[in-house]
Design a protein around this motif. Structure first.
Motif, PDB file in Angstrom:
ATOM      1  N   LYS A   1     -38.082  38.131 -24.456  1.00 56.08           N
ATOM      2  CA  LYS A   1     -39.064  38.577 -23.467  1.00 56.08           C
ATOM      3  C   LYS A   1     -39.247  37.603 -22.308  1.00 56.08           C
ATOM      4  O   LYS A   1     -39.524  38.018 -21.189  1.00 56.08           O
ATOM      5  N   TRP A   2     -39.131  36.316 -22.590  1.00 57.24           N
ATOM      6  CA  TRP A   2     -39.400  35.322 -21.547  1.00 57.24           C
ATOM      7  C   TRP A   2     -38.179  34.473 -21.199  1.00 57.24           C
ATOM      8  O   TRP A   2     -38.250  33.637 -20.306  1.00 57.24           O
ATOM      9  N   GLY A   3     -37.082  34.665 -21.934  1.00 61.13           N
ATOM     10  CA  GLY A   3     -35.900  33.835 -21.695  1.00 61.13           C
ATOM     11  C   GLY A   3     -34.712  34.654 -21.235  1.00 61.13           C
ATOM     12  O   GLY A   3     -34.869  35.731 -20.663  1.00 61.13           O
TER      13      GLY A   3
ATOM     14  N   LEU B   1     -40.732  31.057 -37.535  1.00 55.37           N
ATOM     15  CA  LEU B   1     -40.459  30.346 -36.274  1.00 55.37           C
ATOM     16  C   LEU B   1     -39.196  30.895 -35.615  1.00 55.37           C
ATOM     17  O   LEU B   1     -39.154  31.079 -34.391  1.00 55.37           O
ATOM     18  N   VAL B   2     -38.164  31.164 -36.430  1.00 58.72           N
ATOM     19  CA  VAL B   2     -36.936  31.754 -35.882  1.00 58.72           C
ATOM     20  C   VAL B   2     -37.232  33.118 -35.277  1.00 58.72           C
ATOM     21  O   VAL B   2     -36.759  33.457 -34.179  1.00 58.72           O
ATOM     22  N   PHE B   3     -38.039  33.917 -35.989  1.00 59.90           N
ATOM     23  CA  PHE B   3     -38.386  35.258 -35.506  1.00 59.90           C
ATOM     24  C   PHE B   3     -39.149  35.183 -34.174  1.00 59.90           C
ATOM     25  O   PHE B   3     -38.834  35.900 -33.219  1.00 59.90           O
ATOM     26  N   TRP B   4     -40.137  34.289 -34.108  1.00 56.43           N
ATOM     27  CA  TRP B   4     -40.917  34.175 -32.863  1.00 56.43           C
ATOM     28  C   TRP B   4     -40.075  33.619 -31.719  1.00 56.43           C
ATOM     29  O   TRP B   4     -40.240  34.015 -30.574  1.00 56.43           O
TER      30      TRP B   4
ATOM     31  N   LYS C   1     -46.305  38.527 -26.211  1.00 52.84           N
ATOM     32  CA  LYS C   1     -46.560  39.538 -25.182  1.00 52.84           C
ATOM     33  C   LYS C   1     -45.442  39.564 -24.130  1.00 52.84           C
ATOM     34  O   LYS C   1     -44.883  38.532 -23.786  1.00 52.84           O
ATOM     35  N   LYS C   2     -45.184  40.777 -23.638  1.00 47.45           N
ATOM     36  CA  LYS C   2     -44.202  40.905 -22.563  1.00 47.45           C
ATOM     37  C   LYS C   2     -44.791  40.392 -21.259  1.00 47.45           C
ATOM     38  O   LYS C   2     -45.991  40.559 -21.025  1.00 47.45           O
ATOM     39  N   PRO C   3     -43.987  39.797 -20.411  1.00 40.92           N
ATOM     40  CA  PRO C   3     -44.521  39.383 -19.094  1.00 40.92           C
ATOM     41  C   PRO C   3     -44.896  40.613 -18.265  1.00 40.92           C
ATOM     42  O   PRO C   3     -44.207  41.636 -18.314  1.00 40.92           O
TER      43      PRO C   3
ATOM     44  N   THR D   1     -37.990  29.610 -15.028  1.00 39.71           N
ATOM     45  CA  THR D   1     -38.886  29.720 -16.181  1.00 39.71           C
ATOM     46  C   THR D   1     -38.135  30.283 -17.384  1.00 39.71           C
ATOM     47  O   THR D   1     -38.285  29.808 -18.520  1.00 39.71           O
ATOM     48  N   LYS D   2     -37.324  31.303 -17.144  1.00 43.54           N
ATOM     49  CA  LYS D   2     -36.537  31.888 -18.243  1.00 43.54           C
ATOM     50  C   LYS D   2     -35.577  30.859 -18.831  1.00 43.54           C
ATOM     51  O   LYS D   2     -35.420  30.766 -20.051  1.00 43.54           O
ATOM     52  N   LEU D   3     -34.937  30.104 -17.940  1.00 50.96           N
ATOM     53  CA  LEU D   3     -33.993  29.081 -18.401  1.00 50.96           C
ATOM     54  C   LEU D   3     -34.709  28.017 -19.219  1.00 50.96           C
ATOM     55  O   LEU D   3     -34.211  27.548 -20.255  1.00 50.96           O
TER      56      LEU D   3
END
Length: 508
Positions: free
Chosen positions: A176-178, A166-169, A21-23, A31-33
């Motif tokens: 989205k989060w990094g 796992l690579v895809f996720w 999910k998008k933030p 957090t992104k780092l």
């Protein structure tokens, strides 16, 4: 009202497809780092986790493209980013050829396009994994004796599936989060490791034999020091300098080529066309909107290299198959036992050179004719021309399509500037006017940047690179590192000045 694409029959599946999910709000820089570093560490661990039950004599179908598709040969992430990029290529080709009727300027169609791409990635994982267990990633005899041939092959396919998912996720999580793109980071991680190893490794070229003048250290620097200290002046003149500067692995000329690529990409990345902007309601508030010289970034090269990797993979599968007419056909692609490099056929003409020793030296010195692989010199020249033309045309095609599908076209950029409250001084505040101004620059920059990255990749492949990472790999890594640095600086700036988030389109 335009007719919806028939692909919409898959909409119920796309809507229910599991996704990161998008933030909902702003994600703090730390957090992104943290998410980015965690994914990179997990990627390194997975790349060192070997597939259970794999026969030691297995062959890597992607050996020649390993640094572009990422992943580690024989590991659980053996497929790397291959399924992700392949699914993207297929959709781009089908939508571009109007076989799939999707208007990517329409918000609903674009969202469905991105959702269906995730479904296609899973399909491509099986398409790339299943053929490999028949003669390439073969199960070991001990595993076959425990669960049978079908069971052993299924176990290996499932491990490849888990690794690829796992690579895809992780790619989705970073996007989205990094910070930056997971696909790009995984490529850069693999290439950086190889460059450091190729530069400093003290291990002998042939690990099973002791160090000697004929078997010097593999790294460029140790090799140069060892040979210059062990050889006499006569030996250096009689072939030593040739061994240091040109002969593989990791000759000095490869280090020079890598350095040239690095300097040029840094210069090109910092060059841009700047549009003057002024705020419509705040008098005196002015700024500039930079349109980079490398506007399409390195994505065209990634997509084109992945396309060639897939062509080579299917060429190998066909060469070993017994399909009538096309099975074992040399004119498609001929391969020697245990090798993943074509020695003849159409795919040989689509294979990149790998350093001066692979094409230039055979043309001027008969001692190197073995690298011609029984071809005439004119065929090698024709191969260089065919490969260069196809590679450059492919880069331009993918570059143009990439810009349209990622909101980087004139209309999308005009809307972004409009939403930020800025306008070009001297023009009416109208998105159509702004779009016309941007149309003078963005299409031309897209073609120019696609050609530039394509030419750089070809140049690096011809000169050779440290660590045998391929010119494409080095080009991508330099660009990725620069972009990552800029992304980090951009995130920090938005953290300190929240108003920038709206201007940059991060927050509505």
């Amino acid at each position: 009202m335009a007719e919806k694409s028939r692909l919409y029959v898959f909409k119920p599946i796309v809507d229910r497809w599991p996704a990161i999910k998008k933030p909902k709000g702003h994600v703090p820089f730390r957090t992104k780092l943290l998410w980015t570093l965690l994914c990179l560490i997990l990627y390194y661990i997975l790349s060192q986790t070997m597939i259970y039950g794999l026969a030691p004599e297995s062959i890597d179908l992607f050996a020649g493209f390993r640094f572009v598709i990422a992943g580690e040969s024989g590991s659980i992430v053996h497929l790397g980013i291959g399924p992700i990029v392949t699914a993207s290529i297929i959709l781009q080709l089908f939508v571009g050829a109007k076989i799939i009727n999707l208007n990517l300027e329409d918000e609903d169609d674009r969202a469905f396009y991105q959702g269906f791409q995730k479904v296609l990635i899973v399909i491509m994982i099986f398409v790339e994994a299943i053929p490999q267990v028949f003669g390439y990633l073969s199960p070991s005899s001990s595993l076959i004796s425990k669960v049978g041939t079908f069971g052993a092959r299924s176990i290996i396919v499932m491990q490849l599936f888990v690794g690829a998912m796992l690579v895809f996720w992780m790619d989705e999580l970073i996007s989205k989060w990094g910070i930056g793109s997971g696909v790009s980071l995984f490529i850069a991680a693999g290439v950086s490791t190889a460059i450091v190893t190729g530069l400093f490794s003290w291990l002998p070229t042939n690990a099973s034999e002791a160090l000697s003048i004929d078997n010097p250290p593999a790294g460029t620097i140790p090799k140069t020091i060892y040979l210059t200290s062990k050889m006499s002046l006569g030996e250096l003149v009689g072939g030593g300098f040739e061994q240091i500067f040109i002969a593989p692995p990791n000759p000095v000329i490869a280090l020079i080529g890598t350095s040239i690529i690095f300097v040029f990409v840094v210069y090109a990345e910092l060059s841009s066309v700047e549009l003057p902007l002024a705020h419509e309601s705040v008098r005196g508030a002015r700024g500039r909107y930079p349109l980079r010289l490398m506007y399409a970034s390195n994505i065209p090269v990634i997509l084109m290299a992945a396309l060639l990797a897939n062509i080579n993979m299917f060429g190998m599968l066909l060469w070993r198959s017994k399909i009538p007419f096309i099975g074992g056909a040399w004119w498609i692609g001929q391969y020697e036992a245990g090798s993943t490099h074509p020695t003849a056929g159409g795919i040989w003409y689509l294979t990149a050179p790998n350093g001066l020793h692979s094409w230039f030296l055979p043309l001027i010195d008969r001692r190197y004719t073995a690298y011609l692989q029984d071809h005439a010199p004119w065929q090698m020249i024709l191969r260089l021309i065919v490969f260069s033309v196809v590679f450059l045309l492919g880069c331009v095609f993918f570059g143009k399509f990439w810009i349209e599908t990622t909101n980087m076209g004139p209309e999308a950029v005009a809307r972004q500037i409009e939403n930020s409250g800025m306008q070009i001084p001297g023009f009416r505040r109208d998105p159509r006017v702004l779009k016309k101004v941007l149309e003078r620059y963005i299409p031309a920059l897209t073609v120019l940047s696609s050609l530039l990255v394509g030419l750089l990749a070809i140049f690096a492949d011809m000169i050779g690179t440290v660590g045998n990472t391929s010119g494409t790999g080095v080009l991508l890594t330099v660009g990725i590192v620069i972009r990552l640095y800029e992304d980090i600086a951009r995130e920090q700036a938005m953290e300190m000045h929240p108003v920038l988030r709206k201007f940059l389109g991060v927050e509505e």
